[in-house]
Scaffold this motif. Structure first.
Motif: not given
Lengths: 127, 841
Positions: A52, A68-70, A99, A101, A107-112, A125-127
């Motif tokens: 991350i 990691m860029c989508p 977001t 996005r 495309g989008a990446v996961r956010t934390y 790490l887990t919401a």
């Protein structure tokens, strides 16, 4: 919301924005000192196979996303950061850090969720 | 969403259509489906349109990948690569797939590995995007060594490898793809013959006369074009030796590439009991005869038509995504009007609709200019464009395509359609178009949508683009958007931001500089704080840093977050996140001892490639960020600055040291230039060269700065040359005496360029903009009286230079300057995968 201000004092339970009570200790991971990330830059952290990126804006806001860029999997932690956005160093895709996005692209990446407490970076790490 | 089961979507086919429809679906609703894709090829999807570039070597295989395998992971798409879906089991609602043999072509009829368990994926919805396979005309001998199809990356690689041992190659098929294959083969040094069954090439796009013209042009390019040739036999025992045709004639050749059209891949649909004619029969919502099974792309037969171009496929993908995500359940696809604009072997070509007169009242307009290979033809019916061919010159193609696809009335002067209107006005009256007319073909934006955006308050082309995406693709529709603005907007505003120096600070360059000076702003963050309400636009940081550094050479506060990653770690980032290390090798002259040291470092730090660069340097590629300081220390050589906007290299020929033609000591001069100006920063990179004689072996004429010896100790100084994406011979600035004068005048130009060029303006653009006469006047004749100051300024910059490698390798600028990903122990020791819908949004 995936960020909160850097706080140098322990969170006050009475203040809703700073309320933090870990329900599951595994959810919160201590990434170490905030000083590891120079102001305005990002750095990468790995957990086994996952990496991350954590970004520290000059205004103190923190963000965390998959590193990691989508588009072509570029290392976002090496990107240019500011006003809630990061620009991937490979092909300049712009990503909204709140977001996840991509701006102007699909495309989008996961956010934390991530915050600094007592000068340490805590990421959920887990919401 | 947590806890609810997502709908399961299985996409069969991982080519351009399959991947595009998934992208369209994700863009509408990224949470709705759990997506599984089957792809018979072992890759992520790639842009098949670029395959001919892979064959001719102008692009690498990796560059054609549209979505790397990581893309599938990011979007939680399960990809069965190298697995071919063979059946949609509509009773059990599952798609059955079988792994492919590694040696089988992806489009083959068979090729599934035996004795390997099947893959089975349950579905709620299925999209079939199997595409098409090459059509092989009936003939004997296909399959011999040296026979190829032209369809996949593997085909390209095999053709390229085989061509190395061949002298002659034949391409069966004179259509678009066949000619692309021929172009690719030419680059491999083989004699190429194109064989076409019809009496002309590209019969789908051209009429006989333009076909003849194209044949002539191709022959001038050393491609042998044989028309009316139908192959019956591929000759040879084990290997191809020749071809025989229906007319009894024969041709000797060492290899054969078949590119005679494509046919839809429909077996899975047939075997699954779906309605199939020539293609998989679909309704206007891309639904097959089973309401839960859809199809898209070249495998689809829609209203009796099968499409083999990308634009219709993009249209289909949009409609299908609208329907399947229910974001617009009434969306329909009503067929596409076919228009193409392309380059065949460098020859411009646009073709749309019909190629010849079909109704007695059709009006035909033709312009011929055979000496330049130009041919233009319009087919007009009821004052509407029904077809057009533009060969050799296609300036008006975009407008014609718009008029053709929008079915607009034509201007009275037909010549305007061929050459553009004499008064420069626009041919298309956007106001007259219906709201349903598609204005932006790239992003599928209708006039109604743009009109709504304008009536909703957009007042500039940029704002309309930001709101609707119109004009954001190729940009050719922007003039139409501007027309619509004039018609429907109360006031049209010229976008002031177009004049900003950087997008994030609302000031043009002169005002920005004045404000920076007045407020004494010496860091990027200070500029954002004072002039942009504290908003630190990341896209503006580098430009501001460059400007501030030139305004405050001594006092600039260097904030590292305002640098691009390359300038933070003094190395050039590569596509996999590793870096390239280029040590300084003055004038390109090294020594055995230095080479040994470089070799040892390359081995010790696992350089994945050691490459001689175009600038006569040695590049160590694949170095990790954390190893950079160690590599620099082990090398003990200063940075070659192959990563930044600065003086890069000065290459040279061996000059008088060894060359029997040498007129001047080009090596000593190159080394002096490089030692003096190394690392001096500038608006863009500067690449230099010195040549010992006008034979120009070191390419000094096409460098940002070049010095060429002409004898008697005299040197010509050239500036503004280029041999990259732009090719330009430099302008002769002056002829001077001796090395010292070369150094002085080059330094003077460099400083003038540093002060006066725009950020990211290369010397060739700068020299053209200000003009060589002006530069000679200022830098040689000193008409502005600034030469002394320029010389002093560049001297300061030279004196201020510090090699970043030797300083920052031992004293990093911050604790984590060269840190790679930092390993973190979680209390459970492992990463727990989070369901996607819980974290994104």
């Amino acid at each position: 919301m995936s960020y909160s201000p850097v706080t140098e004092t322990p969170p006050k339970p009475s203040h809703p924005r700073n309320t933090w009570s870990p329900t599951d200790p595994m959810d919160q991971v201590d990434l170490g000192s905030i000083d590891f990330i120079p102001p305005g830059e990002g750095r990468a952290y790995t957990f086994g196979r996952k990496t991350i990126a954590v970004f520290r804006q000059r205004d103190g806001r923190l963000f965390a996303t998959d590193d990691m860029c989508p588009h072509k999997a570029g290392p976002l932690a090496d990107g240019l950061v500011g006003s809630g956005k990061v620009i991937c160093p490979l092909h300049m895709w712009k990503i909204d850090l709140e977001t996840g996005r991509c701006l102007g692209e699909n495309g989008a990446v996961r956010t934390y969720p991530v915050r600094a407490v007592n000068g340490r970076i805590l990421v959920t790490l887990t919401a | 969403m947590a806890g609810t089961q997502k709908e399961r979507l299985v996409v069969i086919g991982n080519g351009m259509a399959g991947a595009r429809v998934v992208e369209e679906i994700l863009a509408r609703d990224s949470d709705r489906f759990a997506i599984t894709m089957f792809g018979a090829e072992p890759y992520g999807n790639y842009n098949r349109i670029l395959l001919s570039n892979v064959l001719n070597g102008s692009q690498r295989t990796e560059e054609t990948f549209l979505n790397p395998l990581a893309w599938y992971a990011v979007h939680d798409i399960q990809l069965h690569a190298s697995v071919k879906a063979t059946l949609v089991d509509r009773e059990r609602r599952a798609v059955i797939g079988r792994p492919m043999r590694t040696d089988a072509p992806a489009y083959g009829l068979d090729g599934c590995a035996q004795a390997v368990p099947c893959v089975e994926e349950p579905y709620d919805k299925v999209i079939i995007a199997t595409g098409s396979r090459p059509f092989v005309p009936p003939m004997d001998g296909m399959g011999k060594r040296g026979t190829f199809l032209f369809r996949t990356i593997d085909d390209c690689e095999q053709i390229a490898a085989y061509a190395k041992q061949c002298q002659r190659a034949a391409v069966i098929g004179g259509g678009l793809l066949g000619l692309e294959a021929a172009r690719g083969l030419l680059t491999h040094g083989v004699e190429v013959t194109v064989l076409e069954a019809a009496p002309q090439p590209m019969s789908a796009q051209l009429d006989p006369e333009s076909g003849d013209l194209l044949s002539r042009t191709l022959r001038q390019m050393d491609i042998n074009v044989l028309l009316g040739k139908i192959t019956t036999h591929i000759l040879g025992e084990e290997y191809v030796t020749g071809l025989r045709f229906t007319d009894g004639s024969a041709l000797e050749t060492d290899m054969v590439v078949v590119s005679a059209g494509i046919r839809p891949i429909v077996e899975i649909a047939t075997d699954s009991g779906l309605a199939v004619e020539r293609g998989i029969v679909c309704d206007d919502q891309l639904r097959t005869s089973d309401p839960d099974v859809f199809a898209v792309g070249e495998c689809v037969q829609h209203r009796g038509v099968i499409y083999g171009l990308v634009d219709p496929i993009w249209d289909q993908a949009r409609t299908l995504a609208d329907v399947i995500t229910e974001t617009n359940p009434a969306s329909t696809y009503e067929g596409s009007k076919l228009a193409t604009k392309l380059k065949v072997m460098g020859v411009e070509l646009a073709s749309m609709g019909e190629t010849k007169k079909t109704e007695p009242d059709d009006e035909v307009v033709i312009y011929r200019e055979p000496s330049r290979g130009v041919y233009k033809k319009l087919i007009i019916r009821d004052n509407r464009l029904h077809g057009a061919i533009l060969l050799g010159e296609a300036d008006t193609a975009s407008t014609l395509i718009q008029m053709f696809s929008l079915d607009t009335a034509l201007p009275e002067r037909r010549a305007d359609l061929l050459f553009g209107p004499a008064n420069g006005a626009s041919l298309l009256a956007a106001a007259d178009l219906p709201d349903t007319a598609q204005i932006c073909n790239c992003n599928g934006v209708s006039k109604g949508c743009i009109r709504a955006a304008i009536e909703g308050g957009c007042t500039s082309v940029m704002q309309v683009g930001a709101k609707t995406k119109a004009g954001a693709g190729c940009g050719s529709c922007q003039s139409l958007v501007a027309q619509l603005l004039e018609t429907y907007a109360d006031e049209v505003v010229e976008e002031p931001s177009e004049h900003y120096y950087v997008p994030g600070v609302p000031l043009p360059k002169p005002e920005l500089i004045a404000a920076i000076r007045e407020k004494q702003l010496k860091s990027v963050s200070a500029v954002f704080r004072e002039l942009a309400d504290g908003k630190e636009d990341p896209g503006s940081k580098i430009g501001l840093a460059s400007l501030l550094k030139s305004l405050w050479p001594d006092e600039y506060e260097d904030e590292r977050d305002a640098r691009f990653i390359n300038d933070r770690v003094h190395a050039n980032i590569q596509h996999d996140g590793t870096f390239s290390v280029v040590p300084r090798i003055y004038g390109g002259v090294t020594s055995p001892a230095e080479l040994k040291r470089i070799a040892e470092v390359a081995e010790q730090y696992n350089a994945r490639m050691v490459k001689i660069t175009g600038g006569q340097r040695i590049d160590l590629l694949g170095i990790t960020k954390e190893n950079l300081p160690k590599v620099w220390q082990a090398l003990g050589i200063p940075s070659g600055h192959a990563y930044t906007k600065a003086f890069r290299t000065c290459k040279s020929c061996v000059g008088t040291d060894f060359c029997r033609y040498g007129l001047g000591d080009s090596i000593a001069l190159a080394q002096k230039i490089e030692r003096r100006y190394q690392g001096v920063e500038s608006p863009h990179k500067m690449k230099l060269a010195t040549a010992g004689c006008p034979r120009n072996c070191s390419e000094a004429y096409v460098k940002d700065l070049g010095a060429v010896a002409i004898g008697d100790g005299k040197w010509e100084i050239y500036i503004g040359g280029a041999a990259g994406g732009t090719v330009r011979k430099g302008d002769l600035l002056s002829t001077v005496e001796g090395h010292e004068q070369v150094l002085t005048y080059m330094g003077r130009f460099i400083q003038y360029y540093r002060e006066n060029a725009k950020y990211l303006e290369r010397t060739y653009g700068f020299a053209e903009r200000v003009g060589i006469e002006h530069l000679r006047a200022v830098l040689i004749d000193d008409t502005e009286g600034i030469c002394e100051r320029l010389d002093a300024e560049i001297e300061k910059a030279v004196a201020a230079y510090r090699d970043p490698w030797s300083t920052e390798a031992v004293r990093p600028r911050n604790v984590s300057q060269f840190a790679g990903p930092l390993p973190v122990e979680t209390s459970s020791g492992t990463w727990r995968e989070t369901p996607r819908e819980e974290t994104v949004q």
